[in-house]
Design a protein around this motif. Structure first.
Motif, PDB file in Angstrom:
ATOM      1  N   GLN A  18       0.597  -1.185   0.016  1.00 49.79           N
ATOM      2  CA  GLN A  18       0.047   0.026   0.026  1.00 49.79           C
ATOM      3  C   GLN A  18       0.768   1.185   0.121  1.00 49.79           C
ATOM      4  N   ALA A  19       1.741   1.221   0.770  1.00 45.86           N
ATOM      5  CA  ALA A  19       2.772   2.387   0.965  1.00 45.86           C
ATOM      6  C   ALA A  19       3.485   2.793  -0.517  1.00 45.86           C
ATOM      7  N   VAL A  20       3.806   1.842  -1.390  1.00 45.98           N
ATOM      8  CA  VAL A  20       4.289   1.947  -2.545  1.00 45.98           C
ATOM      9  C   VAL A  20       3.301   2.576  -3.379  1.00 45.98           C
ATOM     10  N   ASP A  21       2.334   2.029  -3.360  1.00 47.67           N
ATOM     11  CA  ASP A  21       1.123   2.588  -4.213  1.00 47.67           C
ATOM     12  C   ASP A  21       0.913   4.295  -3.805  1.00 47.67           C
ATOM     13  N   GLU A  22       0.795   4.599  -2.520  1.00 49.31           N
ATOM     14  CA  GLU A  22       0.561   5.794  -2.126  1.00 49.31           C
ATOM     15  C   GLU A  22       1.786   6.478  -2.444  1.00 49.31           C
ATOM     16  N   CYS A  23       2.896   6.215  -2.444  1.00 47.01           N
ATOM     17  CA  CYS A  23       4.057   6.907  -2.488  1.00 47.01           C
ATOM     18  C   CYS A  23       4.311   7.180  -4.014  1.00 47.01           C
ATOM     19  N   GLY A  24       3.970   6.331  -4.835  1.00 47.85           N
ATOM     20  CA  GLY A  24       4.272   6.180  -6.144  1.00 47.85           C
ATOM     21  C   GLY A  24       5.964   5.778  -6.556  1.00 47.85           C
ATOM     22  N   SER A  25       6.558   5.366  -5.630  1.00 49.55           N
ATOM     23  CA  SER A  25       7.992   4.739  -5.891  1.00 49.55           C
ATOM     24  C   SER A  25       8.308   4.142  -4.836  1.00 49.55           C
ATOM     25  N   PHE A  26       9.516   3.031  -5.219  1.00 45.22           N
ATOM     26  CA  PHE A  26       9.727   2.406  -4.248  1.00 45.22           C
ATOM     27  C   PHE A  26      10.785   3.128  -2.982  1.00 45.22           C
ATOM     28  N   SER A  27      11.325   4.053  -3.730  1.00 43.83           N
ATOM     29  CA  SER A  27      12.365   4.831  -2.788  1.00 43.83           C
ATOM     30  C   SER A  27      11.656   5.543  -1.706  1.00 43.83           C
ATOM     31  N   LYS A  28      10.467   6.247  -2.238  1.00 45.58           N
ATOM     32  CA  LYS A  28       9.633   7.237  -1.356  1.00 45.58           C
ATOM     33  C   LYS A  28       8.907   6.423  -0.266  1.00 45.58           C
ATOM     34  N   ALA A  29       8.746   5.053  -0.772  1.00 51.79           N
ATOM     35  CA  ALA A  29       7.892   4.187   0.256  1.00 51.79           C
ATOM     36  C   ALA A  29       8.775   3.759   1.402  1.00 51.79           C
ATOM     37  N   ALA A  30      10.302   3.426   0.898  1.00 54.61           N
ATOM     38  CA  ALA A  30      11.367   2.925   1.942  1.00 54.61           C
ATOM     39  C   ALA A  30      11.686   4.209   2.992  1.00 54.61           C
ATOM     40  N   GLN A  31      11.560   5.461   2.424  1.00 53.35           N
ATOM     41  CA  GLN A  31      11.957   6.747   3.121  1.00 53.35           C
ATOM     42  C   GLN A  31      10.703   6.696   4.327  1.00 53.35           C
ATOM     43  N   LYS A  32       9.517   6.477   3.809  1.00 55.31           N
ATOM     44  CA  LYS A  32       8.347   6.887   4.825  1.00 55.31           C
ATOM     45  C   LYS A  32       8.255   5.779   5.821  1.00 55.31           C
ATOM     46  N   LEU A  33       8.692   4.273   5.458  1.00 55.40           N
ATOM     47  CA  LEU A  33       8.707   3.229   6.434  1.00 55.40           C
ATOM     48  C   LEU A  33       9.907   2.970   7.223  1.00 55.40           C
ATOM     49  N   GLY A  34      10.900   3.837   6.716  1.00 58.46           N
ATOM     50  CA  GLY A  34      12.343   3.776   7.554  1.00 58.46           C
ATOM     51  C   GLY A  34      12.867   2.208   7.127  1.00 58.46           C
ATOM     52  N   TYR A  35      12.783   1.780   5.814  1.00 58.54           N
ATOM     53  CA  TYR A  35      13.340   0.349   5.335  1.00 58.54           C
ATOM     54  C   TYR A  35      14.482   0.832   4.243  1.00 58.54           C
ATOM     55  N   SER A  36      14.872   0.027   3.937  1.00 55.06           N
ATOM     56  CA  SER A  36      15.873   0.001   2.723  1.00 55.06           C
ATOM     57  C   SER A  36      15.185   0.000   1.567  1.00 55.06           C
ATOM     58  N   GLN A  37      15.481   0.478   0.273  1.00 54.12           N
ATOM     59  CA  GLN A  37      14.805   0.297  -1.108  1.00 54.12           C
ATOM     60  C   GLN A  37      14.899  -1.218  -1.567  1.00 54.12           C
ATOM     61  N   GLY A  38      15.955  -1.785  -1.155  1.00 55.82           N
ATOM     62  CA  GLY A  38      16.207  -3.187  -1.401  1.00 55.82           C
ATOM     63  C   GLY A  38      15.191  -4.184  -0.683  1.00 55.82           C
ATOM     64  N   LEU A  39      14.938  -3.950   0.335  1.00 53.11           N
ATOM     65  CA  LEU A  39      13.913  -4.525   1.304  1.00 53.11           C
ATOM     66  C   LEU A  39      12.472  -4.405   0.706  1.00 53.11           C
TER      67      LEU A  39
END
Length: 691
Positions: A18-39
């Motif tokens: 859901q976070a990837v969809d809301e942010c529109g990118s993997f990198s922004k979702a990673a930043q929002k959730l505090g994870y690495s983009q790879g994860l």
């Protein structure tokens, strides 16, 4: 074919999607959730693999849900929100402060033993009103009693489905003479057959304990019994009778009567067991209580205040604390070199207010030495010779230490904390020569494999072979080599494979002649690993303030490392021959390595499982792991810093929780650390000698 199972997909997979969809990118979702983009990418792929469909439309500059992805989110996201709301509700509403804790105990334990150790219960169950009630010796947790009490203490190691039972302490049985028995004078101990039972009067609880010895049943039939402890002592003193009682009664008797005591050589000792309802919220706290009793019995714990216990022990104070670490184990560095750095700064700084817990000041009037070794085996030998006080050891070396120091009902060492751990159990790799024909785990059969004995890598290869129905002692040639020796052996092709930590495997991979063996087959091998801190029991008894100072500065060091990793890693790279990139990689959250000193119940279970599986191998024998673990001083330090030990004991967070580990508790340390950092590392040669 879809190989993923339902248990591989968690609520977090849905939240990430859901976070990837809301942010529109993997990198922004990673930043929002505090994870690495790879994860983030990995979790999305796992979800798509499980459902066997594409859930995200990927195009340059944007990512959005497919129709199937929208359907998945619409039907599952409410479940995620419900679970999160319940978690917040439970955390907000649960508080045991002020609640009664009903503690049932047999009369002898209640009247004598519990009075001596009540403070320990209050420490492990903070904020609870402990109310004790007397129970019959033969009862456990019946359905009726479950409604009446939270814990039960008695002398029976009974196990029933509805409760968990663990031994707290063990006491010798003493013959108590109130006079008129000259035949026993001059003896240091006595056998039961030497006692004329017509002169004996027994408490009914003790009679029950002695009757567990089958050969005594007939002899005890005619022995006089009394129900009340005080009545027993009064009757025996007036009539100059003998009685038999556990040794925890000795101090109480001496305070009231003149009596002679002789240990009885050939009868069972008196064990005190705690019974906790199996599904009770108290189970975690009770695990901590068990560990808090692991100090030796002669630590004068019957005295009323902790500060008096520590101040009045018959100590042989030292002016140096010697800590052994494995020179190539990054997981031991914070508990070694960073803690020494914190210790030295605080020792030399007059800016820090000394924290006080009751009347215990942090005493730093000693030197803290860090001594590097190439293996845990060397450290255990040094500790056995009393040339080391504390060792930081990988799990097999830990079990080796416990095995060597175990002596019947006592230990010459105690596991007092954890230096670091890996929760995922995936921090090990197998390195092979680039030209090797080894492609699968089964291909390792019959090969010459190198690893450092006693390390996590050693335990890993044992478990890995066992998983594939192979025996590491029969199906390969296992040799003991440290990383430097193994690197040369790989280059010379005198070994077929080397098992080591992920960080060192990555370094080796940079050389053209080696590669990592694919671990796709071992994805389910998630066995956590720990690096434990053990201390000599005699040193604990004689120098408790030194142990408290070390554990205190370990907590500050952990906080500093988590909050100031750039400076901490810079320090480690300067005092050790380790690159910053290696330390960064080791502590990357993706790989599961954490620093947290609390002795979690999971570590007890892990060590007990490994102890059973490795019994009779590598110098490991079966011993009482729970009786070896002792977090009493660690709990004192958490209290000293006003930190919530119980919360952190059940947490696997990579950082201190700001809700429970209040920043103001550490602010006074941080200012001194930041102000003195540049000064403390100005001379590399001086630093190296100091460490």
């Amino acid at each position: 074919m879809n190989k993923r199972k339902l248990e591989d997909i968690t609520l977090n997979h849905i939240k990430i999607l859901q976070a990837v969809d809301e942010c529109g990118s993997f990198s922004k979702a990673a930043q929002k959730l505090g994870y690495s983009q790879g994860l983030i990418s990995k979790k999305v792929k796992q979800t798509e693999d499980y459902f066997g469909v594409t859930l995200l439309n990927r195009s340059p500059g944007s990512v959005s849900l497919t129709n199937k992805g929208k359907k998945l989110i619409s039907q599952t996201i409410n479940i995620v929100k419900t679970v999160e709301n319940l978690r917040e509700e439970f955390q907000a509403t649960f508080s045991a402060d002020g609640e009664d804790l009903i503690l049932g105990a047999t009369s002898l334990i209640l009247e004598v033993w519990l009075k001596q150790h009540l403070q320990r219960f209050q420490l492990c169950f903070p904020g609870r009103n402990i109310k004790a009630i007397a129970v019959q010796r033969s009862r456990f947790f019946t359905d009726f009693q479950l409604l009446k009490m939270d814990l039960l203490l008695n002398s029976c190691s009974g196990y029933k489905q509805e409760h968990h039972c663990t031994r707290l302490t063990t006491h010798k049985m003493l013959l108590v003479s109130f006079g008129g028995h000259e035949s026993f004078k001059g003896h240091h101990l006595v056998k039961i057959n030497d006692i004329y039972l017509d002169n004996i009067v027994l408490l009914d609880e003790v009679h029950h304990e002695l009757a567990k010895n089958g050969f005594l049943i007939d002899k005890l039939n005619s022995v006089q019994q009394l129900q009340n402890y005080d009545e027993l002592l009064n009757y025996a003193a007036i009539n100059q009778k003998l009685t038999i009682l556990p040794d925890f009664c000795q101090a109480d008797i001496i305070s009231k009567y003149q009596a002679m005591f002789l240990p009885i050589e050939d009868i069972h000792e008196y064990g005190i067991y705690i019974h906790v309802p199996r599904w009770s919220e108290l189970l975690i706290s009770a695990e901590g209580l068990v560990r808090s009793f692991r100090l030796d019995r002669d630590n004068l714990e019957s005295l009323p205040n902790v500060n008096i216990i520590i101040a009045t022990c018959n100590t042989k104070e030292e002016n140096v604390l010697r800590i052994g670490i494995q020179s190539d184990s990054i997981g031991q560095f914070v508990a070694g070199y960073v803690t020494k750095y914190i210790f030295d700064l605080q020792k030399s700084s007059a800016l820090l207010e000394q924290p006080i817990f009751k009347n215990i000041e942090i005493n730093r009037n000693f030197d803290l030495q860090i001594l590097p070794f190439t293996s845990g085996e060397q450290m255990n030998r040094q500790m056995k010779r009393k040339e080391l006080d504390i060792c930081i050891l990988d799990d097999i070396s830990l079990l080796n230490n416990g095995s060597h120091f175990f002596d019947d009902f006592s230990f010459g060492s105690k596991l007092i904390g954890i230096a670091s751990y890996n929760l995922l159990g995936q921090d090990i790799n197998i390195v092979i020569h680039k030209d090797a024909t080894i492609n699968t785990i089964q291909d390792l059969k019959g090969k010459k494999i190198s690893t450092l004995f006693g390390s996590h890598a050693h335990r890993f290869i044992i478990t890995l072979f066992d998983l594939y129905n192979m025996d590491v002692n029969q199906d390969c040639r296992l040799v003991d080599e440290d990383p430097r020796e193994a690197s040369k052996s790989l280059a010379d092709k005198t070994i077929d494979a080397y098992v080591c930590c992920y960080t060192f495997a990555s370094i080796l991979e940079g050389y053209a002649f080696v590669k990592k063996l694919s671990f796709a087959q071992t994805i389910s091998l998630n066995i956590p690993s720990i690096r434990g801190i053990v201390c000599r029991s005699q040193f604990i008894k004689e120098n408790p303030k030194l142990v408290i100072a070390y554990l205190h500065d370990l907590l500050v060091a952990n906080y500093w490392f988590d909050s100031s990793q750039i400076q901490a890693i810079d320090l480690l790279s300067k005092v050790m021959n380790v690159k910053e990139s290696q330390i960064n990689q080791f502590f990357n959250p993706v790989f599961g390595n954490r620093i947290d000193p609390t002795l979690k119940p999971q570590w007890s279970w892990l060590l007990k499982t490994l102890n059973r599986r490795l019994e009779g191998k590598y110098g490991i024998s079966l011993f009482d792991v729970d009786f070896w673990i002792d977090d009493y001083f660690l709990r004192l330090v958490y209290n000293l810093l006003n930190l919530d030990y119980h919360f952190h004991q059940v947490s696997f967070s990579s950082e201190f929780s700001s809700s429970y580990f209040l920043e103001e508790q550490f602010n006074r340390y941080m200012k001194v650390l930041y102000d003195n950092y540049d000064v403390s590392i100005k001379d590399d040669n001086t630093k190296t000698n100091a460490y």
